[in-house]
Write a protein that holds these residues in place. Structure first.
Motif, PDB file in Angstrom:
ATOM      1  N   VAL A 129     -15.892 -35.095 -60.304  1.00 36.94           N
ATOM      2  CA  VAL A 129     -15.370 -36.108 -61.222  1.00 36.94           C
ATOM      3  C   VAL A 129     -14.076 -35.594 -61.840  1.00 36.94           C
ATOM      4  O   VAL A 129     -14.000 -34.434 -62.256  1.00 36.94           O
ATOM      5  N   GLU A 130     -13.076 -36.456 -61.892  1.00 41.69           N
ATOM      6  CA  GLU A 130     -11.836 -36.191 -62.630  1.00 41.69           C
ATOM      7  C   GLU A 130     -11.735 -37.257 -63.708  1.00 41.69           C
ATOM      8  O   GLU A 130     -11.909 -38.445 -63.417  1.00 41.69           O
ATOM      9  N   LEU A 131     -11.481 -36.842 -64.927  1.00 40.35           N
ATOM     10  CA  LEU A 131     -11.338 -37.775 -66.042  1.00 40.35           C
ATOM     11  C   LEU A 131     -10.068 -37.450 -66.805  1.00 40.35           C
ATOM     12  O   LEU A 131      -9.797 -36.282 -67.089  1.00 40.35           O
ATOM     13  N   GLU A 132      -9.306 -38.488 -67.152  1.00 33.31           N
ATOM     14  CA  GLU A 132      -8.083 -38.299 -67.918  1.00 33.31           C
ATOM     15  C   GLU A 132      -7.949 -39.398 -68.951  1.00 33.31           C
ATOM     16  O   GLU A 132      -8.167 -40.572 -68.648  1.00 33.31           O
ATOM     17  N   GLY A 133      -7.589 -38.996 -70.162  1.00 30.08           N
ATOM     18  CA  GLY A 133      -7.397 -39.942 -71.247  1.00 30.08           C
ATOM     19  C   GLY A 133      -7.479 -39.222 -72.579  1.00 30.08           C
ATOM     20  O   GLY A 133      -7.399 -37.991 -72.635  1.00 30.08           O
ATOM     21  N   PRO A 134      -7.663 -39.973 -73.660  1.00 32.32           N
ATOM     22  CA  PRO A 134      -7.763 -39.354 -74.981  1.00 32.32           C
ATOM     23  C   PRO A 134      -8.897 -38.331 -75.026  1.00 32.32           C
ATOM     24  O   PRO A 134      -9.982 -38.566 -74.496  1.00 32.32           O
ATOM     25  N   ASP A 135      -8.616 -37.194 -75.636  1.00 33.31           N
ATOM     26  CA  ASP A 135      -9.565 -36.080 -75.679  1.00 33.31           C
ATOM     27  C   ASP A 135     -10.962 -36.499 -76.120  1.00 33.31           C
ATOM     28  O   ASP A 135     -11.948 -36.148 -75.468  1.00 33.31           O
ATOM     29  N   ASP A 136     -11.066 -37.252 -77.212  1.00 35.70           N
ATOM     30  CA  ASP A 136     -12.393 -37.613 -77.716  1.00 35.70           C
ATOM     31  C   ASP A 136     -13.160 -38.480 -76.719  1.00 35.70           C
ATOM     32  O   ASP A 136     -14.368 -38.315 -76.530  1.00 35.70           O
ATOM     33  N   ALA A 137     -12.476 -39.387 -76.036  1.00 29.22           N
ATOM     34  CA  ALA A 137     -13.129 -40.261 -75.061  1.00 29.22           C
ATOM     35  C   ALA A 137     -13.559 -39.471 -73.825  1.00 29.22           C
ATOM     36  O   ALA A 137     -14.670 -39.664 -73.308  1.00 29.22           O
ATOM     37  N   VAL A 138     -12.699 -38.565 -73.351  1.00 32.07           N
ATOM     38  CA  VAL A 138     -13.057 -37.734 -72.195  1.00 32.07           C
ATOM     39  C   VAL A 138     -14.271 -36.890 -72.525  1.00 32.07           C
ATOM     40  O   VAL A 138     -15.229 -36.812 -71.740  1.00 32.07           O
ATOM     41  N   ARG A 139     -14.281 -36.249 -73.677  1.00 32.62           N
ATOM     42  CA  ARG A 139     -15.414 -35.373 -74.055  1.00 32.62           C
ATOM     43  C   ARG A 139     -16.706 -36.180 -74.196  1.00 32.62           C
ATOM     44  O   ARG A 139     -17.783 -35.704 -73.843  1.00 32.62           O
ATOM     45  N   ALA A 140     -16.620 -37.409 -74.697  1.00 38.32           N
ATOM     46  CA  ALA A 140     -17.818 -38.251 -74.833  1.00 38.32           C
ATOM     47  C   ALA A 140     -18.386 -38.605 -73.460  1.00 38.32           C
ATOM     48  O   ALA A 140     -19.605 -38.592 -73.253  1.00 38.32           O
ATOM     49  N   VAL A 141     -17.516 -38.927 -72.495  1.00 39.65           N
ATOM     50  CA  VAL A 141     -17.993 -39.254 -71.150  1.00 39.65           C
ATOM     51  C   VAL A 141     -18.592 -38.018 -70.495  1.00 39.65           C
ATOM     52  O   VAL A 141     -19.667 -38.086 -69.886  1.00 39.65           O
ATOM     53  N   VAL A 142     -17.950 -36.866 -70.632  1.00 41.40           N
ATOM     54  CA  VAL A 142     -18.503 -35.634 -70.067  1.00 41.40           C
ATOM     55  C   VAL A 142     -19.890 -35.368 -70.643  1.00 41.40           C
ATOM     56  O   VAL A 142     -20.820 -35.008 -69.911  1.00 41.40           O
ATOM     57  N   ALA A 143     -20.066 -35.578 -71.929  1.00 38.96           N
ATOM     58  CA  ALA A 143     -21.376 -35.363 -72.556  1.00 38.96           C
ATOM     59  C   ALA A 143     -22.438 -36.302 -71.997  1.00 38.96           C
ATOM     60  O   ALA A 143     -23.616 -35.951 -71.932  1.00 38.96           O
ATOM     61  N   ALA A 144     -22.025 -37.501 -71.573  1.00 40.04           N
ATOM     62  CA  ALA A 144     -22.980 -38.483 -71.051  1.00 40.04           C
ATOM     63  C   ALA A 144     -23.335 -38.248 -69.582  1.00 40.04           C
ATOM     64  O   ALA A 144     -24.282 -38.859 -69.075  1.00 40.04           O
ATOM     65  N   LEU A 145     -22.606 -37.374 -68.894  1.00 38.62           N
ATOM     66  CA  LEU A 145     -22.835 -37.180 -67.461  1.00 38.62           C
ATOM     67  C   LEU A 145     -24.233 -36.659 -67.137  1.00 38.62           C
ATOM     68  O   LEU A 145     -24.734 -36.881 -66.039  1.00 38.62           O
ATOM     69  N   MET A 187      -5.778 -42.067 -82.329  1.00 39.12           N
ATOM     70  CA  MET A 187      -5.963 -41.711 -80.937  1.00 39.12           C
ATOM     71  C   MET A 187      -5.625 -40.230 -80.744  1.00 39.12           C
ATOM     72  O   MET A 187      -4.645 -39.738 -81.280  1.00 39.12           O
ATOM     73  N   THR A 188      -6.453 -39.537 -79.973  1.00 45.95           N
ATOM     74  CA  THR A 188      -6.240 -38.114 -79.765  1.00 45.95           C
ATOM     75  C   THR A 188      -5.326 -37.863 -78.578  1.00 45.95           C
ATOM     76  O   THR A 188      -5.051 -38.748 -77.784  1.00 45.95           O
ATOM     77  N   GLU A 189      -4.873 -36.645 -78.454  1.00 47.98           N
ATOM     78  CA  GLU A 189      -3.989 -36.249 -77.358  1.00 47.98           C
ATOM     79  C   GLU A 189      -4.687 -36.420 -76.010  1.00 47.98           C
ATOM     80  O   GLU A 189      -5.893 -36.207 -75.907  1.00 47.98           O
ATOM     81  N   PRO A 190      -3.935 -36.764 -74.966  1.00 46.51           N
ATOM     82  CA  PRO A 190      -4.547 -36.905 -73.648  1.00 46.51           C
ATOM     83  C   PRO A 190      -4.925 -35.550 -73.052  1.00 46.51           C
ATOM     84  O   PRO A 190      -4.244 -34.543 -73.289  1.00 46.51           O
ATOM     85  N   VAL A 191      -6.010 -35.543 -72.299  1.00 40.60           N
ATOM     86  CA  VAL A 191      -6.473 -34.362 -71.579  1.00 40.60           C
ATOM     87  C   VAL A 191      -6.930 -34.801 -70.190  1.00 40.60           C
ATOM     88  O   VAL A 191      -7.150 -35.990 -69.931  1.00 40.60           O
ATOM     89  N   ARG A 192      -7.083 -33.837 -69.309  1.00 38.21           N
ATOM     90  CA  ARG A 192      -7.647 -34.081 -67.979  1.00 38.21           C
ATOM     91  C   ARG A 192      -8.707 -33.020 -67.748  1.00 38.21           C
ATOM     92  O   ARG A 192      -8.493 -31.845 -68.031  1.00 38.21           O
ATOM     93  N   VAL A 193      -9.860 -33.455 -67.244  1.00 36.99           N
ATOM     94  CA  VAL A 193     -10.970 -32.542 -67.001  1.00 36.99           C
ATOM     95  C   VAL A 193     -11.477 -32.745 -65.581  1.00 36.99           C
ATOM     96  O   VAL A 193     -11.649 -33.883 -65.123  1.00 36.99           O
ATOM     97  N   HIS A 194     -11.711 -31.636 -64.894  1.00 34.59           N
ATOM     98  CA  HIS A 194     -12.342 -31.626 -63.567  1.00 34.59           C
ATOM     99  C   HIS A 194     -13.802 -31.239 -63.793  1.00 34.59           C
ATOM    100  O   HIS A 194     -14.090 -30.263 -64.478  1.00 34.59           O
ATOM    101  N   VAL A 195     -14.724 -32.018 -63.222  1.00 35.98           N
ATOM    102  CA  VAL A 195     -16.154 -31.799 -63.451  1.00 35.98           C
ATOM    103  C   VAL A 195     -16.885 -31.756 -62.114  1.00 35.98           C
ATOM    104  O   VAL A 195     -16.651 -32.604 -61.251  1.00 35.98           O
ATOM    105  N   LEU A 196     -17.785 -30.790 -61.968  1.00 38.02           N
ATOM    106  CA  LEU A 196     -18.686 -30.730 -60.821  1.00 38.02           C
ATOM    107  C   LEU A 196     -20.101 -30.936 -61.335  1.00 38.02           C
ATOM    108  O   LEU A 196     -20.570 -30.193 -62.204  1.00 38.02           O
ATOM    109  N   VAL A 197     -20.758 -31.974 -60.799  1.00 42.25           N
ATOM    110  CA  VAL A 197     -22.104 -32.333 -61.235  1.00 42.25           C
ATOM    111  C   VAL A 197     -23.075 -31.997 -60.106  1.00 42.25           C
ATOM    112  O   VAL A 197     -22.922 -32.481 -58.978  1.00 42.25           O
ATOM    113  N   SER A 198     -24.068 -31.175 -60.418  1.00 42.11           N
ATOM    114  CA  SER A 198     -25.068 -30.756 -59.432  1.00 42.11           C
ATOM    115  C   SER A 198     -26.406 -31.408 -59.708  1.00 42.11           C
ATOM    116  O   SER A 198     -26.688 -31.830 -60.826  1.00 42.11           O
ATOM    117  N   GLY A 199     -27.240 -31.427 -58.682  1.00 40.70           N
ATOM    118  CA  GLY A 199     -28.576 -31.994 -58.784  1.00 40.70           C
ATOM    119  C   GLY A 199     -28.750 -33.071 -57.737  1.00 40.70           C
ATOM    120  O   GLY A 199     -28.017 -33.128 -56.742  1.00 40.70           O
TER     121      GLY A 199
END
Length: 91
Positions: free
Chosen positions: A47-63, A1-13
């Protein structure tokens, strides 16, 4: 499991009124992430996402991936301090 991170995301369109927040909620739930998704008055989704780095990055990529409802034109991310959040909310 990777270190936890938090990402703030703004999705346009065209991302309001098309089930986009529920799409994000499903991605977050499947990945076991905490956070939120809410419509902004200017038509974007925040969007705010928090959790393991790899999981957060995968969800951001799917946005803006092929399963995303509506029409995403931009995804802007900013790393934030981890808050130890629990659960996922939509507003």
């Amino acid at each position: 499991m990777t270190e936890p991170v938090r990402v703030h995301v703004l999705v346009s369109g065209h991302v309001q009124g098309v089930g986009y927040r529920w799409f994000v909620r499903g991605l977050a739930a499947d990945a076991g992430l905490a956070g939120s998704a809410r419509n902004l008055p200017d038509g974007r989704v925040e969007v705010e996402l928090e959790g393991p780095d790899d999981a957060v990055r995968a969800v951001v990529a799917a946005l803006d991936g092929p399963r995303a409802p509506g029409s995403v034109t931009a995804v802007v991310t900013e790393d934030r301090a981890v808050q130890g959040g629990q659960g996922f909310t939509t507003a």
